[in-house]
Enzyme design. Structure first.
Site, PDB file in Angstrom:
ATOM      1  N   ARG A   1       0.815  -1.224   0.000  1.00  0.00           N
ATOM      2  CA  ARG A   1       0.000   0.000   0.000  1.00  0.00           C
ATOM      3  C   ARG A   1       0.846   1.270   0.000  1.00  0.00           C
ATOM      4  O   ARG A   1       0.505   2.276   0.624  1.00  0.00           O
ATOM      5  CB  ARG A   1      -0.970   0.013   1.194  1.00  0.00           C
ATOM      6  CG  ARG A   1      -1.954  -1.115   1.178  1.00  0.00           C
ATOM      7  CD  ARG A   1      -2.921  -1.065  -0.004  1.00  0.00           C
ATOM      8  NE  ARG A   1      -3.695  -2.294  -0.081  1.00  0.00           N
ATOM      9  CZ  ARG A   1      -3.352  -3.347  -0.849  1.00  0.00           C
ATOM     10  NH1 ARG A   1      -2.285  -3.297  -1.632  1.00  0.00           N
ATOM     11  NH2 ARG A   1      -4.088  -4.435  -0.850  1.00  0.00           N
TER      12      ARG A   1
ATOM     13  N   SER B   1     -10.935  -0.980   3.380  1.00  0.00           N
ATOM     14  CA  SER B   1     -10.240  -1.409   4.605  1.00  0.00           C
ATOM     15  C   SER B   1      -9.617  -0.183   5.256  1.00  0.00           C
ATOM     16  O   SER B   1      -8.852   0.529   4.614  1.00  0.00           O
ATOM     17  CB  SER B   1      -9.126  -2.401   4.269  1.00  0.00           C
ATOM     18  OG  SER B   1      -9.687  -3.534   3.676  1.00  0.00           O
TER      19      SER B   1
ATOM     20  N   GLU C   1      -4.737   2.891   6.868  1.00  0.00           N
ATOM     21  CA  GLU C   1      -4.547   2.952   5.418  1.00  0.00           C
ATOM     22  C   GLU C   1      -5.216   4.239   4.904  1.00  0.00           C
ATOM     23  O   GLU C   1      -4.727   4.892   3.987  1.00  0.00           O
ATOM     24  CB  GLU C   1      -5.186   1.714   4.765  1.00  0.00           C
ATOM     25  CG  GLU C   1      -4.933   1.615   3.282  1.00  0.00           C
ATOM     26  CD  GLU C   1      -5.424   0.296   2.692  1.00  0.00           C
ATOM     27  OE1 GLU C   1      -5.204  -0.772   3.309  1.00  0.00           O
ATOM     28  OE2 GLU C   1      -6.044   0.346   1.618  1.00  0.00           O
TER      29      GLU C   1
HETATM   30  C1  LIG Z   1     -15.747   0.033  -1.104  1.00  0.00           C
HETATM   31  C2  LIG Z   1     -14.259   0.201  -1.216  1.00  0.00           C
HETATM   32  C3  LIG Z   1     -13.465  -0.900  -1.510  1.00  0.00           C
HETATM   33  C4  LIG Z   1     -12.077  -0.767  -1.613  1.00  0.00           C
HETATM   34  N1  LIG Z   1     -11.335  -1.865  -1.922  1.00  0.00           N
HETATM   35  C5  LIG Z   1     -10.001  -1.741  -2.049  1.00  0.00           C
HETATM   36  C6  LIG Z   1      -9.195  -2.875  -2.378  1.00  0.00           C
HETATM   37  O1  LIG Z   1      -9.681  -3.976  -2.595  1.00  0.00           O
HETATM   38  N2  LIG Z   1      -7.844  -2.709  -2.476  1.00  0.00           N
HETATM   39  C7  LIG Z   1      -7.267  -1.494  -2.269  1.00  0.00           C
HETATM   40  O2  LIG Z   1      -6.030  -1.395  -2.393  1.00  0.00           O
HETATM   41  N3  LIG Z   1      -8.004  -0.400  -1.944  1.00  0.00           N
HETATM   42  C8  LIG Z   1      -9.339  -0.497  -1.833  1.00  0.00           C
HETATM   43  N4  LIG Z   1     -10.088   0.609  -1.500  1.00  0.00           N
HETATM   44  C9  LIG Z   1      -9.405   1.876  -1.206  1.00  0.00           C
HETATM   45  C10 LIG Z   1      -9.189   2.814  -2.417  1.00  0.00           C
HETATM   46  O3  LIG Z   1     -10.154   2.550  -3.436  1.00  0.00           O
HETATM   47  C11 LIG Z   1      -7.775   2.653  -2.984  1.00  0.00           C
HETATM   48  O4  LIG Z   1      -6.801   2.992  -2.028  1.00  0.00           O
HETATM   49  C12 LIG Z   1      -7.572   3.526  -4.223  1.00  0.00           C
HETATM   50  O5  LIG Z   1      -6.349   3.210  -4.813  1.00  0.00           O
HETATM   51  C13 LIG Z   1      -7.601   5.024  -3.914  1.00  0.00           C
HETATM   52  O6  LIG Z   1      -7.714   5.705  -5.145  1.00  0.00           O
HETATM   53  P1  LIG Z   1      -8.402   7.136  -5.228  1.00  0.00           P
HETATM   54  O7  LIG Z   1      -8.330   7.588  -6.631  1.00  0.00           O
HETATM   55  O8  LIG Z   1      -9.742   7.119  -4.628  1.00  0.00           O
HETATM   56  O9  LIG Z   1      -7.395   7.980  -4.350  1.00  0.00           O
HETATM   57  P2  LIG Z   1      -7.697   9.148  -3.237  1.00  0.00           P
HETATM   58  O10 LIG Z   1      -8.421   8.521  -2.114  1.00  0.00           O
HETATM   59  O11 LIG Z   1      -8.408  10.259  -3.964  1.00  0.00           O
HETATM   60  O12 LIG Z   1      -6.246   9.539  -2.880  1.00  0.00           O
HETATM   61  C14 LIG Z   1      -5.376   8.621  -2.259  1.00  0.00           C
HETATM   62  C15 LIG Z   1      -3.970   9.234  -2.225  1.00  0.00           C
HETATM   63  O13 LIG Z   1      -3.472   9.294  -3.561  1.00  0.00           O
HETATM   64  C16 LIG Z   1      -3.075  10.643  -3.869  1.00  0.00           C
HETATM   65  N5  LIG Z   1      -3.319  10.855  -5.292  1.00  0.00           N
HETATM   66  C17 LIG Z   1      -4.441  10.560  -6.008  1.00  0.00           C
HETATM   67  N6  LIG Z   1      -4.245  10.842  -7.306  1.00  0.00           N
HETATM   68  C18 LIG Z   1      -2.979  11.323  -7.418  1.00  0.00           C
HETATM   69  C19 LIG Z   1      -2.183  11.783  -8.505  1.00  0.00           C
HETATM   70  N7  LIG Z   1      -2.652  11.818  -9.754  1.00  0.00           N
HETATM   71  N8  LIG Z   1      -0.912  12.180  -8.257  1.00  0.00           N
HETATM   72  C20 LIG Z   1      -0.412  12.147  -6.983  1.00  0.00           C
HETATM   73  N9  LIG Z   1      -1.115  11.741  -5.927  1.00  0.00           N
HETATM   74  C21 LIG Z   1      -2.382  11.333  -6.136  1.00  0.00           C
HETATM   75  C22 LIG Z   1      -3.921  11.523  -2.977  1.00  0.00           C
HETATM   76  O14 LIG Z   1      -3.305  12.776  -2.791  1.00  0.00           O
HETATM   77  C23 LIG Z   1      -3.943  10.678  -1.712  1.00  0.00           C
HETATM   78  O15 LIG Z   1      -2.748  10.868  -0.998  1.00  0.00           O
HETATM   79  C24 LIG Z   1     -11.478   0.497  -1.401  1.00  0.00           C
HETATM   80  C25 LIG Z   1     -12.282   1.619  -1.116  1.00  0.00           C
HETATM   81  C26 LIG Z   1     -13.659   1.468  -1.018  1.00  0.00           C
HETATM   82  C27 LIG Z   1     -14.492   2.684  -0.725  1.00  0.00           C
END
Ligand SMILES: Cc1cc2nc3c(=O)[nH]c(=O)nc-3n(C[C@H](O)[C@H](O)[C@H](O)COP(=O)(O)OP(=O)(O)OC[C@H]3O[C@@H](n4cnc5c(N)ncnc54)[C@H](O)[C@@H]3O)c2cc1C
Length: 330
Positions: free
Chosen positions: A203, A253, A323
Site C-alpha cells: 500500500r 479497509s 490505510e
Molecule cells: C468500497 C471500497 C473498496 C475498496 N477496496 C479496495 C481494495 O480492494 N484494495 C485497495 O487497495 N483499496 C481499496 N479501497 C481503497 C481505495 O479505493 C484505494 O486505495 C484507491 O487506490 C484510492 O484511489 P483514489 O483515486 O480514490 O485515491 P484518493 O483517495 O483520492 O487519494 C489517495 C492518495 O493518492 C493521492 N493521489 C491521487 N491521485 C494522485 C495523482 N494523480 N498524483 C499524486 N497523488 C495522487 C492523494 O493525494 C492521496 O494521498 C477500497 C475503497 C472502497 C471505498
C-alpha cells in the site's frame, strides 16, 4: 503572496469559471460522504493546464492536494484550507472497446494535450491518465482480451490513486502490472519512471515519499480469452459482495494488514464488532471496515478509528496502522 481575488481570476482564466469552485463541500467527492469545504476546488484537464495552475498556486503560496476519486480519504468537518485538484471526470473520452477506434498512441507517448483521464490501448499495453477510473481500465482490458487487471475491477479509485497506494486485492496489485508511470516531479520536470524505480511496497509507492504528481500509467498485460477474465472478475465481485459492507459509505479497509495478522480479526478479538461513536462505527459485517452508518461526522469516523487503534493496542499489543488518509481540519 498574491491576494485571493487575483489568483482566483488567474485560475478561472486558465480553467474557465465552471472548473473553479469556491468552498466546495468535500462530502461530494469522498466515498465516506463527509467533509467540509475546500477553499478552492479545481478540475484540471491536461498537463499544460496543470503546470499553469501549479505555477499560480505556488506564486500565491496556496497549499494544494491531489484528489483521485476520494476512496481512501477522510476530510475533516471544517474542510481544507487550500486548493484541491482533481483530474477525474474532466474531459474523458467515450469508453470504446476496439483498439481500431482508439488513437494509435504508443505507451509513454501521450501528448501534453491528452486529457488526464484518457485511456488508450497499444497492443498488450494500456496507457491511462491518472484521472481515469481503475474499474474502467480493467473493463477495457477485459473487452480487449487483456488479463492482469482483474483484481482492480472492484477497486473504486482512480489510476493515480491506485498507483500512489499500490492498490491491490485478492491475487493482484498494481506493482505486478504497471510498466511505467509519467510523473510531474517536484522540480517541475516530467519523467517516465519504470516499475523498479516506483518503489512499490505494501500500500505504498515512491509517490508516498516525494510530492510528485502521477500523470499517466502504462500497464503491461497478457492476452487471454475475455470470458475467462470475466469469470475471474465475477468471482472477485461475488466475494466482495458477500464479505464487505458495500451498503454503507466507507473508504474500504481502514487499516493496513499487520504482518502475520488480519486487522479485522484483531478488532473483533478486542470486542469491537459494531463499536459505535455517533453515526460512525465498526462494520458488523467486516470488522476491518469503519463505516458511515448514519449521517456520521468526519470527527466521529476519526474517533472510531482512533479508539480502535488504542483498544487493539491495549488488547493485543499490536499497533494498527491507518490505510485511510486524513486531510484538513476536523
Ligand atoms: C468500497 C471500497 C473498496 C475498496 N477496496 C479496495 C481494495 O480492494 N484494495 C485497495 O487497495 N483499496 C481499496 N479501497 C481503497 C481505495 O479505493 C484505494 O486505495 C484507491 O487506490 C484510492 O484511489 P483514489 O483515486 O480514490 O485515491 P484518493 O483517495 O483520492 O487519494 C489517495 C492518495 O493518492 C493521492 N493521489 C491521487 N491521485 C494522485 C495523482 N494523480 N498524483 C499524486 N497523488 C495522487 C492523494 O493525494 C492521496 O494521498 C477500497 C475503497 C472502497 C471505498
Amino acid at each position: 503572496m498574491t491576494d485571493t481575488k487575483t489568483y482566483y481570476h488567474e485560475l478561472t482564466f486558465v480553467l474557465g469559471e465552471d472548473r473553479v469552485q469556491i468552498d466546495e463541500p468535500m462530502s461530494r467527492h469522498i466515498s465516506f460522504r463527509v467533509g467540509g469545504p475546500a477553499d478552492i476546488f479545481l478540475r484540471v484537464g491536461d498537463t499544460a493546464e496543470l503546470e499553469k495552475v501549479l505555477g499560480i498556486l505556488q506564486t500565491a503560496g496556496v497549499p494544494y492536494f491531489f484528489l483521485g476519486k476520494g476512496t481512501n480519504l477522510l476530510v475533516g468537518d471544517r474542510g481544507y484550507r487550500g486548493a484541491v485538484i482533481t483530474f477525474t471526470g474532466v474531459k474523458s473520452q467515450p469508453l470504446t472497446d476496439t483498439t481500431k477506434e482508439l488513437p494509435a498512441i504508443e505507451a509513454g507517448e501521450f501528448s501534453e494535450a491528452a486529457p488526464l483521464d484518457t485511456v488508450c490501448i497499444a497492443g498488450e499495453e494500456i496507457t491511462a491518465g491518472a484521472g481515469a477510473s481503475l474499474t474502467r481500465v480493467a473493463v477495457m482490458a477485459r473487452d480487449n482480451g487483456l488479463s492482469g487487471l482483474e483484481f482492480a475491477a472492484g477497486i473504486p479509485g482512480s489510476v493515480g490513486g491506485g498507483l500512489v497506494m499500490n492498490a491491490g486485492a485478492y491475487d493482484g496489485e498494481m506493482r505486478q502490472v504497471v510498466k511505467s508511470a509519467r510523473l510531474l516531479m517536484p522540480d517541475g520536470k516530467i519523467l517516465t519512471v519504470s516499475n523498479n524505480d516506483l518503489r512499490f511496497g505494501y500500500r505504498k509507492s515512491l509517490l508516498k515519499e516525494i510530492p510528485a504528481v502521477a500523470l499517466q500509467v502504462t500497464f503491461r498485460l497478457t492476452p487471454k480469452e475475455p470470458s475467462a477474465i470475466t469469470e475471474k472478475m465475477q468471482d472477485f465481485a461475488n466475494r466482495r459482495l458477500a464479505k464487505q459492507p458495500l451498503e454503507y459509505p466507507s473508504a474500504g479497509s481502514t487499516f493496513k494488514r499487520p504482518e502475520g495478522h488480519f486487522a479485522g480479526q484483531l478488532i473483533e478479538e478486542a470486542g469491537l464488532r459494531g463499536y459505535t461513536v455517533g453515526g460512525a462505527g465498526v462494520s458488523e459485517k467486516h470488522c476491518g471496515f469503519v463505516v458511515n452508518r448514519d449521517n456520521a461526522s468526519a470527527a466521529e469516523i476519526r474517533q472510531v478509528i482512533e479508539d480502535v487503534q488504542a483498544k487493539v493496542l491495549a488488547h493485543s499489543g499490536i499497533r494498527l496502522e491507518r490505510e485511510v488518509i486524513f486531510l484538513g481540519e476536523f
